[in-house]
Design a protein around this motif. Structure first.
Motif, short mmCIF file in Angstrom:
data_model
loop_
_atom_site.label_atom_id
_atom_site.label_comp_id
_atom_site.label_asym_id
_atom_site.label_seq_id
_atom_site.Cartn_x
_atom_site.Cartn_y
_atom_site.Cartn_z
N ARG A 1 5.62 6.38 0.99
CA ARG A 1 6.24 5.12 1.36
C ARG A 1 5.37 3.98 0.85
NH1 ARG A 1 10.21 7.41 1.97
NH2 ARG A 1 11.26 7.97 3.88
N GLU A 2 6.01 2.95 0.37
CA GLU A 2 5.30 1.75 -0.04
C GLU A 2 5.52 0.71 1.05
OE1 GLU A 2 4.86 -1.10 -3.95
OE2 GLU A 2 5.83 0.87 -4.10
N LEU A 3 4.44 0.36 1.73
CA LEU A 3 4.52 -0.52 2.90
C LEU A 3 3.75 -1.80 2.65
CD1 LEU A 3 3.68 2.28 5.45
CD2 LEU A 3 5.95 1.33 5.03
N LYS A 4 4.15 -2.85 3.34
CA LYS A 4 3.44 -4.11 3.26
C LYS A 4 2.05 -3.93 3.86
CE LYS A 4 3.86 -8.90 4.64
NZ LYS A 4 4.64 -9.86 5.44
N ASP A 5 1.05 -4.42 3.18
CA ASP A 5 -0.33 -4.28 3.63
C ASP A 5 -0.58 -5.30 4.75
OD1 ASP A 5 -2.91 -3.49 3.88
OD2 ASP A 5 -3.60 -4.31 1.98
N SER A 6 -0.60 -4.80 6.00
CA SER A 6 -0.81 -5.67 7.15
C SER A 6 -1.78 -4.98 8.11
CB SER A 6 0.53 -5.93 7.85
OG SER A 6 1.01 -4.75 8.43
N PRO A 7 -2.34 -5.72 9.03
CA PRO A 7 -3.25 -5.11 10.00
C PRO A 7 -2.59 -4.01 10.83
CG PRO A 7 -3.49 -7.49 10.05
CD PRO A 7 -2.31 -7.18 9.16
N GLN A 8 -1.30 -4.16 11.12
CA GLN A 8 -0.59 -3.14 11.90
C GLN A 8 -0.49 -1.84 11.13
OE1 GLN A 8 0.62 -6.24 11.31
NE2 GLN A 8 0.56 -7.19 13.32
N VAL B 1 0.86 -1.17 0.00
CA VAL B 1 0.00 0.00 0.00
C VAL B 1 0.90 1.23 0.00
CG1 VAL B 1 -0.24 -0.01 2.52
CG2 VAL B 1 -1.97 1.07 1.13
N LYS B 2 0.58 2.21 -0.84
CA LYS B 2 1.35 3.46 -0.88
C LYS B 2 0.67 4.47 0.02
CE LYS B 2 3.55 3.35 -5.38
NZ LYS B 2 3.68 4.03 -6.67
N VAL B 3 1.45 5.10 0.88
CA VAL B 3 0.92 6.09 1.81
C VAL B 3 1.65 7.40 1.59
CG1 VAL B 3 0.48 6.60 4.23
CG2 VAL B 3 0.54 4.24 3.48
N LEU C 1 -4.41 12.83 7.92
CA LEU C 1 -3.11 13.37 7.55
C LEU C 1 -2.52 12.70 6.31
CD1 LEU C 1 -1.44 13.49 11.09
CD2 LEU C 1 -2.34 15.42 9.79
N VAL C 2 -3.02 11.53 5.96
CA VAL C 2 -2.40 10.75 4.89
C VAL C 2 -3.42 10.41 3.80
CG1 VAL C 2 -0.67 9.72 6.41
CG2 VAL C 2 -2.82 8.54 6.02
N ARG C 3 -2.90 10.05 2.62
CA ARG C 3 -3.70 9.55 1.52
C ARG C 3 -3.16 8.17 1.17
NH1 ARG C 3 -3.68 13.53 -2.76
NH2 ARG C 3 -5.32 14.47 -1.52
N VAL C 4 -4.07 7.22 0.95
CA VAL C 4 -3.68 5.84 0.65
C VAL C 4 -3.93 5.56 -0.81
CG1 VAL C 4 -4.13 3.43 1.17
CG2 VAL C 4 -4.24 5.13 2.99
N GLU C 5 -2.93 4.98 -1.47
CA GLU C 5 -3.04 4.56 -2.87
C GLU C 5 -2.73 3.07 -2.90
OE1 GLU C 5 0.01 6.93 -4.52
OE2 GLU C 5 -0.92 8.80 -3.87
N GLU C 6 -3.74 2.27 -3.23
CA GLU C 6 -3.56 0.81 -3.18
C GLU C 6 -3.05 0.27 -4.49
OE1 GLU C 6 -6.56 -1.40 -1.20
OE2 GLU C 6 -7.31 0.39 -0.25
#
Length: 63
Positions: free
Chosen positions: A40-47, A9-11, A58-63
């Motif tokens: 940042r491109e992060l692993k899509d996890s529950p955390q 997921v891109k944040v 504060l953030v925008r998510v780009e899946e």
């Protein structure tokens, strides 16, 4: 099942941190975002999803 573990997921930080709660600032830092428009491109996890939910304004998510 292997495809799900590779999802990312891109944040992007779209608002400044002035005036936000200190715990929210720490959440943004935990996501690896420092400056405005950082991505940042992060692993899509529950955390990660929990951190994003906490600072959704504060953030925008780009899946």
């Amino acid at each position: 099942m292997a495809n799900e573990s590779n999802k990312t997921v891109k944040v992007r930080l779209v608002r400044g941190l002035r005036g936000s709660q200190s715990r929210h600032r720490l959440s943004v830092k935990a996501l690896g975002l420092n400056k405005l428009n950082d991505v940042r491109e992060l692993k899509d996890s529950p955390q990660v999803r929990g951190l994003i939910a906490k600072v959704h304004y504060l953030v925008r998510v780009e899946e």
